[in-house]
Design a protein around this motif. Structure first.
Motif, PDB file in Angstrom:
ATOM      1  N   UNK A 309      -4.234  58.411  12.193  1.00  0.00           N
ATOM      2  CA  UNK A 309      -2.888  58.573  12.929  1.00  0.00           C
ATOM      3  C   UNK A 309      -1.917  59.540  11.898  1.00  0.00           C
ATOM      4  N   UNK A 310      -1.966  59.285  10.744  1.00  0.00           N
ATOM      5  CA  UNK A 310      -1.114  59.929   9.631  1.00  0.00           C
ATOM      6  C   UNK A 310      -1.413  61.290   9.996  1.00  0.00           C
ATOM      7  N   UNK A 311      -2.583  61.885  10.015  1.00  0.00           N
ATOM      8  CA  UNK A 311      -2.824  63.058   9.949  1.00  0.00           C
ATOM      9  C   UNK A 311      -2.106  63.847  11.171  1.00  0.00           C
ATOM     10  N   UNK A 312      -1.616  63.104  12.438  1.00  0.00           N
ATOM     11  CA  UNK A 312      -1.267  63.810  13.508  1.00  0.00           C
ATOM     12  C   UNK A 312       0.345  63.217  13.200  1.00  0.00           C
ATOM     13  N   UNK A 313       0.674  62.664  12.117  1.00  0.00           N
ATOM     14  CA  UNK A 313       2.260  62.281  12.016  1.00  0.00           C
ATOM     15  C   UNK A 313       2.493  60.989  12.642  1.00  0.00           C
ATOM     16  N   UNK A 314       1.750  60.047  13.202  1.00  0.00           N
ATOM     17  CA  UNK A 314       2.037  58.879  13.828  1.00  0.00           C
ATOM     18  C   UNK A 314       1.543  57.854  13.398  1.00  0.00           C
ATOM     19  N   UNK A 316       3.074  55.180  11.455  1.00  0.00           N
ATOM     20  CA  UNK A 316       4.140  54.124  11.641  1.00  0.00           C
ATOM     21  C   UNK A 316       3.837  53.432  12.987  1.00  0.00           C
ATOM     22  N   UNK A 317       3.999  54.237  14.088  1.00  0.00           N
ATOM     23  CA  UNK A 317       3.627  53.388  15.473  1.00  0.00           C
ATOM     24  C   UNK A 317       2.335  52.912  15.647  1.00  0.00           C
ATOM     25  N   UNK A 318       1.266  53.651  15.000  1.00  0.00           N
ATOM     26  CA  UNK A 318      -0.195  53.149  14.813  1.00  0.00           C
ATOM     27  C   UNK A 318      -0.102  51.814  14.191  1.00  0.00           C
TER      28      UNK A 318
END
Length: 424
Positions: A309-314, A316-318
């Protein structure tokens, strides 16, 4: 003749009833004193070891009762509250013995218990009220303390026993009948406390108090220098006023409680006031060789999901979505979570099983281990490490009285006391 036989039977039954309640009280108080003693021993070990050892409790629950030991209410005038518990339960057993002694001097067990039973009921009532207060603090901290909840049960049982014992016996009593139970309680409890407390205080004498005031040690363990790679999930400015690192397990409920506390503080202080970063330390033997057993059997999968999820910049929501789940994080659940926050599913699925993802996770675990992490959550606040879901009040206190450079108190502009601190 039959009338005489009937009277004898009634008397025998009454006397048996006069034995049962004191025996139950002895068992309850023995259990309470034993658990209180274990908790006091754990508390001393926790304080002496700078929070790295939690004794017996650590063998029972993941967090090791850290919040119960480090909470501001864990001590009264420097004495652990569990020690006050011992001084409470020991005279309770003394009351049971007194009731048995008085029973020998009265023809009616109800008369013997006329003063003892209401004192036991009042002790139970006071203990239950205090238990509710302490349980509220633990719930707010997201903590599970098995010792505490055993004692809460003992207190409730004392209240019920005292009430039944009193109501089934002689309900009327004079103040003179309360004299012996009152003197017994004060003498036994006060004597135990007076003899044992100096030894306990001597063991804790060299340890700084947990409460942060001015330049006092904030109660954590100082980590002089700790650098993280740029890839780790981060929010807030590098030059923010305060720096916080979460070492966490995305399947850990206590981590979820701390994460929510940190998220709320970040919203209040903003990116210039607080920088927050996240490092994985899943309590799962599949990927983490530094844990003795898999506390959360699919935590490695959730951690890899966070990395992807961090790879796609997401990230914290994950993380928020995953920490909020009540179900086991199977592969299907992790994929559904990724889909719910709008990730590119083809990229996410490919990343989930890739070797680079495993390497990043292994690096996170190595970094956490190097920082001395062995329980989750562990939080690094301006260079000070704390274990467990520490309360919002305590976290605010540490943030207000420390700086990212590692000083014990906020320095004047442009200085850091000459101490080596955390790398921003």
């Amino acid at each position: 003749m039959r009338g005489c036989e009937s009277t004898d039977l009634s008397s025998g039954s009454s006397r048996r009833q006069g034995i049962v309640a004191p025996l139950i009280l002895v068992v309850l108080c023995a259990l309470g004193a034993f658990v209180s003693g274990l908790s006091t021993r754990d508390h001393v070990r926790f304080r002496v070891s700078d929070g790295t050892q939690a004794g017996v409790c650590a063998e029972l629950v993941e967090s090791g009762c850290k919040a119960a030991h480090s909470n501001e209410s864990a001590e009264i005038l420097g004495v652990p509250i569990s020690h006050f518990g011992s001084a409470f339960y020991i005279p309770g057993a003394g009351l049971a013995i007194l009731a048995l002694i008085l029973r020998k001097r009265h023809t009616s067990p109800q008369t013997a218990a006329a003063g003892v039973a209401p004192v036991v009921a009042l002790m139970g009532l006071g203990a239950v009220a205090y238990s509710v207060f302490l349980a509220t603090l633990l719930i707010r901290a997201g903590e599970v303390c098995p010792f505490c909840f055993v004692l809460y049960g003992v207190n409730a049982a004392m209240l019920v026993l005292g009430a039944i014992w009193w109501l089934r016996g002689q309900r009327r009593f004079g103040f003179r009948s309360l004299l012996a139970p009152f003197v017994t309680t004060v003498a036994v409890g006060g004597g135990f406390f007076a003899v044992s407390t100096p030894f306990l205080l001597n063991a804790l004498a060299e340890i700084a108090p947990w409460t942060v005031t001015g330049a006092a040690n904030p109660g954590g363990k100082m980590l002089p220098s700790f650098a993280l790679p740029e890839r780790v999930p981060s929010k807030g400015e590098p030059a923010a006023e305060d720096d916080l690192i979460e070492f966490s397990d995305l399947e850990c409920p206590h981590c979820g409680a701390l994460h929510r506390t940190v998220a709320n503080l970040f919203e209040e202080r903003g990116p210039d006031g607080l920088r927050v970063r996240f490092v994985n330390f899943p309590l799962d033997r599949e990927c983490n060789p530094h844990v003795g057993r898999s506390v959360h059997p699919t935590a490695c999968l959730s951690a890899r999901g966070g990395i992807c999820a961090q790879e796609q910049g997401r990230f914290w929501p994950f993380a928020e979505a995953t920490l909020g789940l009540k179900e086991l994080r199977t592969r299907a659940v992790v994929l559904d979570t990724a889909r719910s926050i709008g990730l590119n599913m083809e990229r996410f699925a490919a990343c989930l099983d890739s070797e680079p993802t495993n390497e990043i996770l292994a690096e996170d675990i190595a970094l956490a281990h190097a920082a001395g992490v062995h329980v989750t959550p562990t939080v690094l606040v301006n260079g000070w490490t704390f274990e467990g879901a520490i309360s919002r009040t305590r976290l605010l206190s540490v943030l207000d009285d420390t700086t990212p450079c590692g000083c014990d108190s906020r320095p004047t502009a442009g200085t850091c006391g000459g101490e080596e601190g955390m790398e921003p």
